[in-house]
Structure formats: C-alpha cells, structure tokens
Write an enzyme that holds these catalytic residues in place. Structure first.
Site, PDB file in Angstrom:
ATOM      1  N   ASP A 175       1.422   5.238 -11.172  1.00  0.00           N
ATOM      2  CA  ASP A 175       0.522   5.801 -11.460  1.00  0.00           C
ATOM      3  C   ASP A 175       0.942   7.132 -12.605  1.00  0.00           C
ATOM      4  O   ASP A 175       1.978   7.192 -13.114  1.00  0.00           O
ATOM      5  CB  ASP A 175      -0.046   7.061 -10.259  1.00  0.00           C
ATOM      6  CG  ASP A 175       0.767   7.577  -9.701  1.00  0.00           C
ATOM      7  OD1 ASP A 175       2.322   7.326  -9.759  1.00  0.00           O
ATOM      8  OD2 ASP A 175       1.481   8.815  -9.211  1.00  0.00           O
ATOM      9  N   HIS A 485       1.362  -3.550  -9.851  1.00  0.00           N
ATOM     10  CA  HIS A 485       0.558  -2.006  -9.401  1.00  0.00           C
ATOM     11  C   HIS A 485       1.603  -1.088 -10.208  1.00  0.00           C
ATOM     12  O   HIS A 485       2.049   0.042  -9.996  1.00  0.00           O
ATOM     13  CB  HIS A 485       0.497  -1.549  -8.278  1.00  0.00           C
ATOM     14  CG  HIS A 485      -0.447  -0.307  -8.052  1.00  0.00           C
ATOM     15  ND1 HIS A 485      -1.665  -0.541  -7.853  1.00  0.00           N
ATOM     16  CD2 HIS A 485      -0.019   0.855  -8.293  1.00  0.00           C
ATOM     17  CE1 HIS A 485      -2.349   0.826  -8.225  1.00  0.00           C
ATOM     18  NE2 HIS A 485      -1.405   1.826  -8.235  1.00  0.00           N
ATOM     19  N   ASP A 534       1.844 -10.489  -4.523  1.00  0.00           N
ATOM     20  CA  ASP A 534       2.002  -9.635  -5.738  1.00  0.00           C
ATOM     21  C   ASP A 534       0.751  -9.664  -6.933  1.00  0.00           C
ATOM     22  O   ASP A 534       0.414 -10.904  -7.548  1.00  0.00           O
ATOM     23  CB  ASP A 534       2.647 -11.066  -7.047  1.00  0.00           C
ATOM     24  CG  ASP A 534       2.814 -11.383  -8.273  1.00  0.00           C
ATOM     25  OD1 ASP A 534       3.295 -11.723  -8.853  1.00  0.00           O
ATOM     26  OD2 ASP A 534       2.543  -9.525  -8.653  1.00  0.00           O
ATOM     27  N   GLU A 543       4.115  -2.022  -6.036  1.00  0.00           N
ATOM     28  CA  GLU A 543       4.085  -0.924  -7.324  1.00  0.00           C
ATOM     29  C   GLU A 543       5.270  -0.793  -7.345  1.00  0.00           C
ATOM     30  O   GLU A 543       6.326  -1.741  -7.056  1.00  0.00           O
ATOM     31  CB  GLU A 543       3.449   0.440  -6.502  1.00  0.00           C
ATOM     32  CG  GLU A 543       3.359   1.477  -8.142  1.00  0.00           C
ATOM     33  CD  GLU A 543       2.794   3.219  -6.983  1.00  0.00           C
ATOM     34  OE1 GLU A 543       2.242   2.786  -5.976  1.00  0.00           O
ATOM     35  OE2 GLU A 543       2.191   3.512  -8.495  1.00  0.00           O
TER      36      GLU A 543
HETATM   37  O1  G3I Z   1       9.736   7.266   7.829  1.00  0.00           O
HETATM   38  C1  G3I Z   1       8.526   7.047   8.512  1.00  0.00           C
HETATM   39  C2  G3I Z   1       8.941   6.088   9.861  1.00  0.00           C
HETATM   40  O2  G3I Z   1       9.257   7.005  10.768  1.00  0.00           O
HETATM   41  C3  G3I Z   1       8.053   5.364  10.150  1.00  0.00           C
HETATM   42  O3  G3I Z   1       8.854   4.511  11.149  1.00  0.00           O
HETATM   43  C4  G3I Z   1       7.361   4.272   8.660  1.00  0.00           C
HETATM   44  C5  G3I Z   1       6.936   3.361   9.628  1.00  0.00           C
HETATM   45  O4  G3I Z   1       5.814   3.718  10.404  1.00  0.00           O
HETATM   46  O5  G3I Z   1       6.332   5.002   8.016  1.00  0.00           O
HETATM   47  C6  G3I Z   1       8.157   6.122   7.399  1.00  0.00           C
HETATM   48  O6  G3I Z   1       7.201   6.548   6.489  1.00  0.00           O
HETATM   49  C7  G3I Z   1       6.195   6.465   5.893  1.00  0.00           C
HETATM   50  C8  G3I Z   1       6.990   7.516   4.142  1.00  0.00           C
HETATM   51  O7  G3I Z   1       6.611   6.093   3.454  1.00  0.00           O
HETATM   52  C9  G3I Z   1       8.694   6.550   4.203  1.00  0.00           C
HETATM   53  O8  G3I Z   1       9.055   5.176   4.589  1.00  0.00           O
HETATM   54  C10 G3I Z   1       5.148   6.058   5.121  1.00  0.00           C
HETATM   55  O9  G3I Z   1       4.371   5.597   6.738  1.00  0.00           O
HETATM   56  C11 G3I Z   1       4.365   6.013   4.208  1.00  0.00           C
HETATM   57  O10 G3I Z   1       2.659   6.104   3.687  1.00  0.00           O
HETATM   58  C12 G3I Z   1       5.499   6.632   2.888  1.00  0.00           C
HETATM   59  O11 G3I Z   1       4.822   5.213   1.786  1.00  0.00           O
HETATM   60  C13 G3I Z   1       5.371   6.332   0.850  1.00  0.00           C
HETATM   61  C14 G3I Z   1       3.587   6.456  -0.481  1.00  0.00           C
HETATM   62  O12 G3I Z   1       4.009   7.312  -1.661  1.00  0.00           O
HETATM   63  C15 G3I Z   1       2.286   6.907   0.979  1.00  0.00           C
HETATM   64  O13 G3I Z   1       2.069   9.002   0.740  1.00  0.00           O
HETATM   65  C16 G3I Z   1       5.932   6.329   0.113  1.00  0.00           C
HETATM   66  O14 G3I Z   1       7.612   6.476   0.434  1.00  0.00           O
HETATM   67  C17 G3I Z   1       5.970   6.647  -1.166  1.00  0.00           C
HETATM   68  O15 G3I Z   1       7.094   5.448  -1.509  1.00  0.00           O
HETATM   69  C18 G3I Z   1       4.489   6.568  -2.077  1.00  0.00           C
HETATM   70  O16 G3I Z   1       5.077   7.267  -3.560  1.00  0.00           O
HETATM   71  C19 G3I Z   1       3.989   6.987  -4.553  1.00  0.00           C
HETATM   72  C20 G3I Z   1       3.104   8.536  -4.364  1.00  0.00           C
HETATM   73  O17 G3I Z   1       2.744   9.231  -3.798  1.00  0.00           O
HETATM   74  C21 G3I Z   1       2.366   8.350  -6.176  1.00  0.00           C
HETATM   75  N1  G3I Z   1       3.067   7.603  -6.809  1.00  0.00           N
HETATM   76  C22 G3I Z   1       3.260   6.217  -6.043  1.00  0.00           C
HETATM   77  C23 G3I Z   1       4.810   6.361  -5.377  1.00  0.00           C
HETATM   78  C24 G3I Z   1       5.314   4.627  -4.830  1.00  0.00           C
HETATM   79  O18 G3I Z   1       4.303   3.524  -4.273  1.00  0.00           O
HETATM   80  O1  9MR Z   2      -2.737   4.102  -8.112  1.00  0.00           O
HETATM   81  C1  9MR Z   2      -1.938   5.050  -6.890  1.00  0.00           C
HETATM   82  C2  9MR Z   2      -0.320   4.245  -6.260  1.00  0.00           C
HETATM   83  O2  9MR Z   2       0.731   4.967  -7.492  1.00  0.00           O
HETATM   84  C3  9MR Z   2      -0.283   5.475  -5.107  1.00  0.00           C
HETATM   85  O3  9MR Z   2       1.112   4.793  -4.753  1.00  0.00           O
HETATM   86  C4  9MR Z   2      -1.598   5.001  -3.715  1.00  0.00           C
HETATM   87  C5  9MR Z   2      -1.339   5.347  -2.590  1.00  0.00           C
HETATM   88  O4  9MR Z   2      -1.465   6.907  -3.197  1.00  0.00           O
HETATM   89  O5  9MR Z   2      -3.106   4.780  -4.283  1.00  0.00           O
HETATM   90  C6  9MR Z   2      -2.840   4.468  -6.242  1.00  0.00           C
HETATM   91  O6  9MR Z   2      -4.292   4.867  -6.721  1.00  0.00           O
HETATM   92  C7  9MR Z   2      -5.368   4.341  -5.729  1.00  0.00           C
HETATM   93  C8  9MR Z   2      -5.883   5.351  -4.399  1.00  0.00           C
HETATM   94  O7  9MR Z   2      -4.695   5.742  -3.657  1.00  0.00           O
HETATM   95  C9  9MR Z   2      -7.226   4.708  -4.510  1.00  0.00           C
HETATM   96  N1  9MR Z   2      -8.470   4.510  -5.089  1.00  0.00           N
HETATM   97  C10 9MR Z   2      -7.901   3.099  -6.326  1.00  0.00           C
HETATM   98  C11 9MR Z   2      -6.210   3.301  -6.836  1.00  0.00           C
HETATM   99  C12 9MR Z   2      -6.170   2.550  -7.685  1.00  0.00           C
HETATM  100  O8  9MR Z   2      -4.824   1.686  -7.278  1.00  0.00           O
END
Ligand code: G3I
Ligand code: 9MR
Length: 569
Positions: A175, A485, A534, A543
């Site tokens: 993103d 992604h 993929d 991503e």
């Molecule tokens: O820490 C818990 C753990 O205790 C548990 O066992 C496990 C399984 O349920 O979950 C763990 O938490 C997870 C956390 O990542 C740490 O790994 C959450 O479920 C999971 O939803 C969370 O996902 C994060 C995701 O955003 C959604 O919030 C990712 O770490 C994080 O890298 C990702 O970051 C996004 C940014 O928000 C937006 N830009 C893209 C980026 C990468 O996808």
């Molecule tokens: O592109 C977004 C990615 O960076 C985030 O990790 C993800 C979860 O927050 O969301 C992606 O954006 C999606 C949105 O959450 C739902 N509509 C489609 C978007 C593009 O895949």
C-alpha cells in the site's frame, strides 16, 4: 469467477517464469564454502544422496539420508542429507541414479546480489519522488504523494485549514501508507546492519541519486525515511501514528493515487519507536552530518518526554478510515519504553533512561513490530555498550535461551529449520528471518558455529528449503513469487514484479479470503507451511513490507560478509 480465471492465467504465466522443481528442498541461490549445507527430500526407499560435479558429471560426495521424520508444520515425512563437505563449484543431487535437485551453487558470493537487491528495494519504495530509469531501470515511475499538504483525520478535530508538510519516507508495503511504528523496527534493523558491518558497507553503492555523496549509500537510503519521520513529530514532542489516505486505494500507480492524505492521532508507541531510532541515528550519522545528528537526538529526547507524560495513548482507528493500524492485540508499551530508553542511554548516558531500563523486565521473545523489547536485549547484551555487568549478563542469558531453543530445532526438527509453531502468522517469513538474526547475535557473542548454522538454515528456508520449494524473494531463485500484493508491481504494466521483495509467507490466518478478494481458499488447515498463494489478492500471505525486507537485508548481507572473511561484530 473472475478471480479464479485470473488465478489460472497467472499461475500458468508464472510457471513460464520458473524452472521445474526436481523435488529436493535446498537454498536456490547456493551456499558459502564453509556453510552448513542440508538437503531435504520426501521419504524414499534409499540409503544416501549422491552429489555430482556438473562440469565433469563425476560423483564427488555420497551423503547418508537421515531416518524419515514428520514435520508438523506441513504434515510431510522427509529425510535429510548433510552435504556441507562440498566446496566451491556447481553440483546436482541424485538418488538411485535419478536427479532430485536444482543446480547446487557453492561459492562465497552466493548472496551478494540478493542482499543488495533487497536493500535497493527501499529506493523503489520511496514516496514523493519520481524514480528515474538511471536508478530504477525498467521499474522507473512518476512521483506520487508529494505529501506537502497533509491534513488531520478527522479534520473536525483540528482548526479549519490545519495541515502539515510531511514528504519523503518509504511506502510501508504493498500500500502507499507511511507508518511510524513499522518504520521503527525496519530502520533499526538496517542501521544495525550498518553498525555491525560498517567497514564492509562504507563503499557499497546502490546506484541511487545520492550515490555520489560522501555518506554511505545505505545511510543515504535510510535518511529518506528518517527525514520523513522527523516531519511526523508535533511541536509538543508527540509523534503522529501514521500518514495515509482515509481508505486503501485501488491497485494503481503512486502518481494516480491523488486522494487527500492525513495524519492521525499521536500515540505512545509511535513516540517511543521514533525516539529509539532517532537516538540510534544520532550516533550513526554524526560523522556525516553533525547537524542532523544533533537534531535527531533532540527529537528523540523530546519524544521520550512526551511519552513519559502520555504513557498509554494507543492507536484507535478513526471512524471511516480503513488503512493499517500497527496496534497489536493486547498492546503493552513496556517494550517500546525499554527499547527507547536503551537507545537513549547509549546516546546520552543519562540516569533517567537507566531508571526506565531497570524498571522493565525482558524475556526470550524474538522482535517484531508489536514487541520490540528484544531490540533492547541486543543492545544490553553487547558489552561494548557499557551497561552494568549484571544487566549485560542477564541480557546475554536471555539471548542464549532463545537462540538455544532455535538451535535445537535446527539440529533436530525434520526440516532442520529454526521455526517455532507461533511463527506461522501474517508476515511469517519475517518472523523466520528475525529468528536468523537472533541466531547471528548469539553467534557473535559465543562464536559457536551451531548458531551460525541456524542462521544459515533460516535463510535457506526463505530461498527454497521449504515445502513449497519456492524462493520467497521476487527475482531471486528458480521458482519465485510473480504476483505479489504490491501496487506498483501490479499496475506498472511490467511482467516481472519489482525485484528483491520478500513476500509475507504462509500461515493459516487467511484474512484475505473473502468474496471479491481471494476467492480461492489457499489455507490448508493444520499445514501452515503450505498455506500460501502467489496472487495479488493475498495481502495476508503475498504482500511485501519494509519490516519484512529489513531482516532479509541483514540476514543475507551478514552471511555474505561472514562468508567473505568479515570479522564478527
Ligand atoms: O500476535 C498474535 C499471536 O499471539 C497469535 O497467536 C497470532 C495468530 O492468531 O496472531 C498474532 O497477531 C497477528 C499480528 O499480525 C502479529 O503477527 C494478527 O492476527 C494479524 O492480524 C496481524 O496482521 C498484521 C496486519 O497488518 C493486519 O493488521 C501484520 O502483522 C502486519 O504486518 C500488517 O501490516 C500491514 C499494514 O497494516 C498496512 N500495510 C501493509 C502491511 C503488511 O500487510
Ligand atoms: O492493500 C492493503 C494491504 O496493504 C493491507 O495489508 C490489507 C489489510 O489491511 O488491506 C489491503 O487493502 C485491501 C482492503 O483491506 C480491502 N479492499 C481491498 C484492498 C486491496 O487489496
């Protein structure tokens, strides 16, 4: 249905970009001459693996196969063969006369191209600038997100017309958001890589616009994000949590994303992660830009002071916004206080920071954006940082507890990989890369090669020694992600994705499997190591992100330098 057809087309096209697998799981980029070399193969009725020199066709090594063993993370029965004895050259593996492996490369420069490409990727993530063909090659693109007029979300919380200028910085991931918390661990990891291999990195050129300056390219690249981070600090020392549009944009190029951009609330984790990296940066940049060094340290102290007055202000997604949060479940801020105080103590030797350090316990948990306490453990365990002996010893013991657990898995698990069950989360590849960094820090402390072998196996996993038999880094390996992604890679009209990107990797969360998004259920229940697709729909497994590439840069770069005679830090 549309997604399914795309999926089939992409899968077919993608295959056009990959060489057929022979079945053996190895590091597809190769091995340094002194490295631990392990081949994993499915359970088969055979005693040994024969390694042949590809030039002569002659058998040069016969390695016994281990007893079959089950790997809980994929449900496979597999056997291992240790071929560490192979020295410089090009080989292939055979069982009962049949070839079972890709080409096996043994040479000390095996990871040079990879680590430089993974580090150059941060240039491709730059906001607020065009990427010219001179520096970006065919992935050159127009500038996006000047971010010179950034509003507050919700605007109603600020006086009419309130805005700030907050240009530069790295896009977080696939993103176009810019996030302070994720910048913290990402910047730390790359700067620590510089601190640990300063001599080797002085001359490294990344072919970026700043390459002609007297400052090392790796520091010039990180400076692009540090300059942005400084603009996120308010006059009271608080730091805004993120800068994004209200909602994620479509899969378009940066210059096409012209929606209003906002900063949101100041938070305690943002202030402390900011303070930590600014204190670290003030030491590192001092020989190159004394003014910036002073500014960074002053900003760090001011942010810590704000956090001390606002010790538990956590991020809360504002109504109507859907971009990333970096706000873990059950958030505590003790880890951020510990890390920030540690970096600030190293930079200032002020008692106030030591008081904070002494008040916060730490444990054997590898670092991730939601728990940065182990970044403090790395610092406290390093006797060069001048902490009192008891504290240093406690940190060293904590480091070795975690490293020994990882080392035990390296030696005795079916795949011989340093992977815990709890690593199978969103961003699992970065968890495994960070396990590799824990093992490297333990190797520096003890010179025990078992830890170095474990770090090697972490990199092997990312580069092909995994059940899916793929290298998880775009453009580096025989079978690589082709449809991550990553908005620029999806929208640029170029078939190959931007190179050097580590995709998030397999896990069972499947958060992206929903109608209109990923319509193929790629999760294999009970087999997290197989649950990956993929396809650009899968932001949960495919991503890319700055906090995932940073430990890859460190892991591949450190092994490269150690393979070529660098002294341990
Ligand atoms: O820490 C818990 C753990 O205790 C548990 O066992 C496990 C399984 O349920 O979950 C763990 O938490 C997870 C956390 O990542 C740490 O790994 C959450 O479920 C999971 O939803 C969370 O996902 C994060 C995701 O955003 C959604 O919030 C990712 O770490 C994080 O890298 C990702 O970051 C996004 C940014 O928000 C937006 N830009 C893209 C980026 C990468 O996808
Ligand atoms: O592109 C977004 C990615 O960076 C985030 O990790 C993800 C979860 O927050 O969301 C992606 O954006 C999606 C949105 O959450 C739902 N509509 C489609 C978007 C593009 O895949």
């Amino acid at each position: 249905m549309r997604h399914l057809i795309t999926l089939i087309i992409m899968a077919t096209l993608a295959n056009a970009q990959t060489t057929k697998s022979f079945g053996a799981k190895i590091n597809q980029l190769g091995y340094g001459e002194q490295a631990k070399k392990i081949l994993v193969y499915r359970d088969i009725d055979a005693q040994a693996v024969e390694f042949r020199d590809l030039a002569s066709g002659k058998a040069v090594l016969t390695a016994p196969l281990s007893a079959p063993a089950a790997w809980e993370h994929s449900g496979e029965m597999v056997r291992k063969a240790d071929f560490s004895a192979l020295k410089k050259g090009l080989y292939a593996a055979y069982i009962n006369g049949a070839r079972i492996s890709d080409n096996i490369v043994v040479q000390n420069n095996a990871y040079e191209g990879l680590f430089k490409s993974a580090l150059k990727w941060f240039y491709y993530q730059r906001a607020s600038t065009a990427l010219s063909p001179e520096f970006a090659g065919k992935w050159a693109r127009a500038a996006g997100h000047p971010d010179t007029s950034v509003y507050y979300y919700p605007e109603s919380d600020m006086p009419e017309g309130w805005k700030i200028s907050s240009p530069k910085g790295w896009y977080d991931a696939g993103d176009y958001g810019k996030y302070i918390v994720n910048s913290g661990i990402s910047v730390f990891t790359i700067l620590e890589f510089y601190e640990h291999f300063e001599k080797e990195l002085q001359k490294l050129t990344l072919n970026i616009p700043e390459s002609k300056s007297k400052t090392p390219d790796i520091l010039e690249e990180v400076r692009w994000n540090l300059d942005w981070m400084l603009t996120m600090q308010d006059s009271d020392g608080g730091v805004y949590h993120k800068l994004t549009t209200a909602r994620f944009c479509g899969h378009i190029m940066p210059d096409m994303d012209t929606a209003k951009r906002y900063v949101v609330m100041k938070t305690t984790p943002a202030a402390l992660d900011f303070a930590a990296v600014m204190a670290q940066a003030s030491r590192i940049y001092k020989p190159f830009d004394a003014k910036f060094s002073q500014r960074a340290l002053a900003a760090a102290e001011k942010a810590f002071e704000w956090a001390s007055k606002n010790p538990f202000v956590l991020f809360k997604q504002p109504e109507g916004m859907n971009t990333g949060g970096y706000h873990p479940n059950g958030e505590t801020v003790k880890d951020e206080f510990l890390w920030a105080a540690t970096e600030l103590y190293i930079s200032t030797k002020k008692k106030v920071y030591m008081q904070t350090i002494d008040s916060i316990p730490f444990g054997p948990h590898a670092p991730w954006w939601g728990d940065v306490s182990f970044l403090a453990v790395y610092r406290l365990a390093d006797s060069k940082n001048g902490f009192n002996k008891n504290l240093t010893k406690a940190a060293q013991d904590t480091l070795l507890v975690l490293a020994n657990n990882l080392s035990e898995l390296t030696k005795n698990s079916a795949y011989g990989l340093p992977i815990f069950k709890e690593n199978w989360v969103w961003g699992s590849n970065s968890a495994i890369a960070n396990n590799g960094l824990v093992l490297l820090h333990a190797y520096y402390l003890t010179k025990d090669k078992n830890y170095l072998d474990g770090a090697q196996r972490a990199l092997d996993y990312l580069l092909g020694a995994n059940p899916l038999d793929i290298s998880y880094v775009t453009g580096h390996g025989n079978r690589v992600p082709m449809d991550p992604h990553h908005r620029p890679s999806e929208a640029d009209g170029i078939f190959e994705p931007v190179p050097g990107m580590l995709v998030g990797g397999p896990h069972e969360g499947g958060q992206d499997i929903k109608p209109g998004n990923c319509e193929v259920n790629y999760v294999q229940k009970g087999k997290p190591a197989l649950s990956y697709i993929d396809h650009n729909c899968s932001y949960a497994s495919n991503e890319v992100a700055i906090n995932w590439n940073a430990p890859l840069v460190y892991l591949a770069g450190a092994l490269h330098f150690l393979n070529n005679g660098a002294k341990t830090p």
